[in-house]
Design a protein around this motif. Structure first.
Motif, PDB file in Angstrom:
ATOM      1  N   TRP A   1      -5.336  -2.383  -4.037  1.00 51.16           N
ATOM      2  CA  TRP A   1      -4.400  -3.024  -2.598  1.00 51.16           C
ATOM      3  C   TRP A   1      -5.928  -3.072  -1.509  1.00 51.16           C
ATOM      4  CZ3 TRP A   1      -0.302  -5.288  -4.042  1.00 51.16           C
ATOM      5  CH2 TRP A   1      -0.089  -5.004  -5.102  1.00 51.16           C
ATOM      6  N   HIS A   2      -6.443  -1.792  -1.389  1.00 44.78           N
ATOM      7  CA  HIS A   2      -7.516  -2.424  -0.071  1.00 44.78           C
ATOM      8  C   HIS A   2      -8.085  -3.569  -0.518  1.00 44.78           C
ATOM      9  CE1 HIS A   2     -10.898  -0.325   2.255  1.00 44.78           C
ATOM     10  NE2 HIS A   2     -10.476  -1.100   2.859  1.00 44.78           N
TER      11      HIS A   2
ATOM     12  N   MET B   1       2.039   1.597  -3.240  1.00 46.90           N
ATOM     13  CA  MET B   1       1.923   2.483  -4.595  1.00 46.90           C
ATOM     14  C   MET B   1       1.186   3.999  -3.897  1.00 46.90           C
ATOM     15  SD  MET B   1      -0.993   1.487  -7.201  1.00 46.90           S
ATOM     16  CE  MET B   1      -2.065   2.388  -8.024  1.00 46.90           C
ATOM     17  N   ARG B   2       1.005   4.347  -2.858  1.00 46.14           N
ATOM     18  CA  ARG B   2       1.029   5.712  -2.746  1.00 46.14           C
ATOM     19  C   ARG B   2       2.624   6.252  -3.375  1.00 46.14           C
ATOM     20  NH1 ARG B   2      -1.879   9.873  -0.118  1.00 46.14           N
ATOM     21  NH2 ARG B   2      -0.496  11.464   0.611  1.00 46.14           N
TER      22      ARG B   2
ATOM     23  N   ILE C   1      -1.322 -11.832  -7.956  1.00 42.47           N
ATOM     24  CA  ILE C   1      -2.563 -11.436  -7.984  1.00 42.47           C
ATOM     25  C   ILE C   1      -2.668 -10.336  -9.489  1.00 42.47           C
ATOM     26  CG2 ILE C   1      -1.126  -8.858  -7.181  1.00 42.47           C
ATOM     27  CD1 ILE C   1      -3.427  -8.740  -5.200  1.00 42.47           C
ATOM     28  N   SER C   2      -4.622 -11.065  -9.504  1.00 48.80           N
ATOM     29  CA  SER C   2      -5.340  -9.826 -10.382  1.00 48.80           C
ATOM     30  C   SER C   2      -6.186  -9.524  -9.574  1.00 48.80           C
ATOM     31  CB  SER C   2      -5.102 -11.119 -11.213  1.00 48.80           C
ATOM     32  OG  SER C   2      -6.445 -12.049 -11.355  1.00 48.80           O
ATOM     33  N   TRP C   3      -6.994  -8.542  -9.743  1.00 47.29           N
ATOM     34  CA  TRP C   3      -8.505  -8.104 -10.447  1.00 47.29           C
ATOM     35  C   TRP C   3      -8.974  -7.956 -11.359  1.00 47.29           C
ATOM     36  CZ3 TRP C   3      -3.966  -5.037  -8.767  1.00 47.29           C
ATOM     37  CH2 TRP C   3      -3.297  -5.419  -7.600  1.00 47.29           C
TER      38      TRP C   3
ATOM     39  N   ALA D   1       1.214  -0.938   0.008  1.00 42.95           N
ATOM     40  CA  ALA D   1       0.041   0.206  -0.172  1.00 42.95           C
ATOM     41  C   ALA D   1       0.725   1.346  -0.053  1.00 42.95           C
ATOM     42  CB  ALA D   1      -0.992  -0.139   0.941  1.00 42.95           C
TER      43      ALA D   1
ATOM     44  N   PHE E   1      -9.342   4.751   2.193  1.00 36.47           N
ATOM     45  CA  PHE E   1      -7.852   3.991   2.599  1.00 36.47           C
ATOM     46  C   PHE E   1      -6.754   4.315   1.058  1.00 36.47           C
ATOM     47  CE2 PHE E   1      -5.387   0.619   0.622  1.00 36.47           C
ATOM     48  CZ  PHE E   1      -4.550  -0.516   1.484  1.00 36.47           C
TER      49      PHE E   1
ATOM     50  N   PHE F   1      -3.182   5.469   0.956  1.00 33.62           N
ATOM     51  CA  PHE F   1      -2.452   4.723  -0.195  1.00 33.62           C
ATOM     52  C   PHE F   1      -2.794   5.129  -1.403  1.00 33.62           C
ATOM     53  CE2 PHE F   1      -2.881   2.417   4.108  1.00 33.62           C
ATOM     54  CZ  PHE F   1      -1.386   2.411   4.205  1.00 33.62           C
ATOM     55  N   ASP F   2      -3.747   5.393  -1.990  1.00 30.82           N
ATOM     56  CA  ASP F   2      -3.995   5.623  -3.588  1.00 30.82           C
ATOM     57  C   ASP F   2      -5.063   6.252  -4.160  1.00 30.82           C
ATOM     58  OD1 ASP F   2      -3.905   4.940  -5.973  1.00 30.82           O
ATOM     59  OD2 ASP F   2      -4.939   2.490  -5.605  1.00 30.82           O
ATOM     60  N   PRO F   3      -4.702   7.778  -3.528  1.00 30.79           N
ATOM     61  CA  PRO F   3      -5.456   8.548  -3.764  1.00 30.79           C
ATOM     62  C   PRO F   3      -5.779   9.115  -5.286  1.00 30.79           C
ATOM     63  CG  PRO F   3      -3.164   9.745  -3.000  1.00 30.79           C
ATOM     64  CD  PRO F   3      -3.368   8.213  -3.075  1.00 30.79           C
ATOM     65  N   GLN F   4      -6.212   8.558  -6.086  1.00 28.85           N
ATOM     66  CA  GLN F   4      -6.989   8.686  -7.397  1.00 28.85           C
ATOM     67  C   GLN F   4      -8.343   8.762  -6.931  1.00 28.85           C
ATOM     68  OE1 GLN F   4      -4.409   6.483 -10.520  1.00 28.85           O
ATOM     69  NE2 GLN F   4      -4.564   4.747  -8.500  1.00 28.85           N
TER      70      GLN F   4
ATOM     71  N   SER G   1      -7.392   7.970   0.441  1.00 29.32           N
ATOM     72  CA  SER G   1      -6.630   9.066   1.185  1.00 29.32           C
ATOM     73  C   SER G   1      -5.420   8.765   1.224  1.00 29.32           C
ATOM     74  CB  SER G   1      -8.411   9.235   1.845  1.00 29.32           C
ATOM     75  OG  SER G   1      -7.909  10.821   1.977  1.00 29.32           O
TER      76      SER G   1
ATOM     77  N   PHE H   1     -10.539   7.942  -9.202  1.00 27.34           N
ATOM     78  CA  PHE H   1     -11.860   6.869  -9.469  1.00 27.34           C
ATOM     79  C   PHE H   1     -12.093   6.520  -8.607  1.00 27.34           C
ATOM     80  CE2 PHE H   1      -8.235   4.769 -10.253  1.00 27.34           C
ATOM     81  CZ  PHE H   1      -7.274   5.366 -11.485  1.00 27.34           C
TER      82      PHE H   1
ATOM     83  N   VAL I   1       1.457   6.631  -6.743  1.00 27.50           N
ATOM     84  CA  VAL I   1       0.757   7.480  -7.565  1.00 27.50           C
ATOM     85  C   VAL I   1       0.968   8.908  -7.240  1.00 27.50           C
ATOM     86  CG1 VAL I   1      -1.352   8.380  -6.951  1.00 27.50           C
ATOM     87  CG2 VAL I   1      -0.756   6.192  -6.728  1.00 27.50           C
TER      88      VAL I   1
ATOM     89  N   VAL J   1     -12.693   4.441 -16.166  1.00 22.97           N
ATOM     90  CA  VAL J   1     -12.989   3.159 -16.658  1.00 22.97           C
ATOM     91  C   VAL J   1     -13.614   2.239 -15.958  1.00 22.97           C
ATOM     92  CG1 VAL J   1     -10.839   2.279 -15.672  1.00 22.97           C
ATOM     93  CG2 VAL J   1     -11.445   1.254 -18.070  1.00 22.97           C
ATOM     94  N   PHE J   2     -13.614   2.986 -14.826  1.00 19.51           N
ATOM     95  CA  PHE J   2     -14.589   2.215 -13.957  1.00 19.51           C
ATOM     96  C   PHE J   2     -16.101   2.284 -13.298  1.00 19.51           C
ATOM     97  CE2 PHE J   2     -10.258   2.464 -11.635  1.00 19.51           C
ATOM     98  CZ  PHE J   2     -10.032   0.593 -11.458  1.00 19.51           C
TER      99      PHE J   2
ATOM    100  N   ALA K   1      -6.598  -6.434  -1.878  1.00 17.74           N
ATOM    101  CA  ALA K   1      -6.156  -7.053  -0.731  1.00 17.74           C
ATOM    102  C   ALA K   1      -5.824  -7.850   0.544  1.00 17.74           C
ATOM    103  CB  ALA K   1      -4.427  -6.662  -2.049  1.00 17.74           C
TER     104      ALA K   1
ATOM    105  N   LEU L   1      -4.120  -4.133 -13.606  1.00 12.98           N
ATOM    106  CA  LEU L   1      -4.738  -5.211 -13.574  1.00 12.98           C
ATOM    107  C   LEU L   1      -4.647  -6.017 -12.974  1.00 12.98           C
ATOM    108  CD1 LEU L   1      -4.951  -4.278 -17.231  1.00 12.98           C
ATOM    109  CD2 LEU L   1      -6.265  -4.379 -16.242  1.00 12.98           C
ATOM    110  N   GLY L   2      -3.019  -6.073 -12.013  1.00 14.56           N
ATOM    111  CA  GLY L   2      -2.177  -7.541 -12.092  1.00 14.56           C
ATOM    112  C   GLY L   2      -1.123  -7.592 -12.278  1.00 14.56           C
ATOM    113  N   GLY L   3      -0.429  -8.449 -11.340  1.00 13.89           N
ATOM    114  CA  GLY L   3       1.519  -8.477 -10.913  1.00 13.89           C
ATOM    115  C   GLY L   3       1.645  -9.603 -10.047  1.00 13.89           C
TER     116      GLY L   3
END
Lengths: 150, 150
Positions: free
Chosen positions: B56-57, A63-64, B84-86, A60, B27, B31-34, B29, B36, A67, B47-48, B59, A80-82
Motif C-alpha cells: 500500500w506504500h 490494511m491497518r 493491483i498486483s505486486w 491504507a 508508513f 498502516f501495515d505494522p507487520q 508503522s 517484515f 492487520v 518470505v521477503f 501504491a 499478492l494483489g487484488g
C-alpha cells in the motif's frame, strides 16, 4: 489461524478506525495532493461535494484494520494483489470498520506448506455505507509442525 | 489533457520517487505494522528475504507519481477502482517511476461532459523491475467550453 483453519464463507470483523481531517490532509499532502483531498472549498466545488480522503488512504486504513485483528492469519497478511473499488468517498470524521469473507482457498501444488486465500474485505463507515470493496489474494501458511513429529 | 485529447495506446512517464527506509518503516508503522515491513532481522527470516515496503506504500507512492505529472489529466485523477498486483517487493533505497498506457476510453452516455478512462500504470524500480501493476478506471472530463460559445 492457519491455512487448515480456514473455510469458504468464514467471516471476520475488524475493530474501528477514525479518519481524522488532519490525517486525511496529511496523507493527501504526502501521496495524493489534489485539491479535493486538501481544501474544503475546492472539495465542495468538485465531484466529491466536500472534503474526501484519498482512496489510497482508505486502502491504507483498511490494511491497518486487517492487520490489527481484522484478518487473524498467524503467518501474516502477505497480499499478492487484488481488485479495489471505492463506491463512495471517506469523509473527515468517518469511523471505518472492515468485514471480510473467505471466498476461496487454494493450497499450493508445489509448496505443500502454503496456499492462496481469496478474501473480500468491505470497508464500511459508521452508517454501514460501503466506502471500499477489496478482493485480495493473500499468501497463507499451514500451521508449523512441532519438531517432535519430524 | 482532457477526455478529447486522449487516445488508446497513448503513453506517459512519471518523475521518480525515492523509497527511503525511514519512510517505509513510518508508513508500515501507521498502516501495515507487520514485522517484515518494520524490522530487518524479521524481514530476512520472512518470505521477503529482507525489509520490504508495504504494497500500500508502493501504491501511495505510485499515486503521488501519477498526480505530480505521471498522468497529466487536467480534471484530476479521480479513481473509481481497479486491479493491483505486486510482482516483487519495493526495497529501501529503491527509486520508483511509473509508466502508464491508456487502454480504453469510454465517454459517458448520460453525462456528455465526462467519461471513464482505463489506464495501466506499471511501477518500476531503478533496475526496470516491476514492483506494481495497477489497472485503474479514472473519471475524466471534457475540456470546459468557453462561455462565449453558450
Amino acid at each position: 489461524m492457519y491455512l487448515e483453519d480456514l473455510r469458504v464463507g468464514q467471516r471476520f470483523t475488524s475493530g474501528t478506525y477514525l479518519m481524522e481531517e488532519s490525517a486525511i490532509k496529511a496523507f493527501a499532502s504526502a501521496f495524493d495532493p489534489q485539491p479535493f483531498h486538501l481544501d474544503e472549498a475546492a472539495a465542495r466545488a468538485s465531484v466529491f461535494g466536500g472534503l474526501a480522503a484519498s482512496g489510497w488512504h482508505t486502502a491504507a486504513a483498511t490494511m491497518r484494520l486487517l492487520v490489527t485483528g481484522g484478518l487473524p492469519f498467524e503467518s501474516g497478511l502477505i497480499g499478492l494483489g487484488g481488485e479495489i473499488s471505492w463506491p463512495r468517498p471517506t469523509r473527515p470524521g468517518d469511523t471505518l470498520r472492515v468485514e471480510s469473507e473467505i471466498l476461496s482457498i487454494l493450497p499450493s501444488r508445489s509448496k505443500p506448506n502454503q496456499g492462496i486465500v481469496t478474501v473480500r474485505s468491505i470497508t464500511l463507515n459508521q452508517n454501514a455505507e460501503k466506502v471500499q470493496v477489496l478482493t485480495s489474494k493473500i499468501l497463507i501458511y499451514k500451521r508449523p509442525q512441532p519438531l517432535t513429529e519430524l
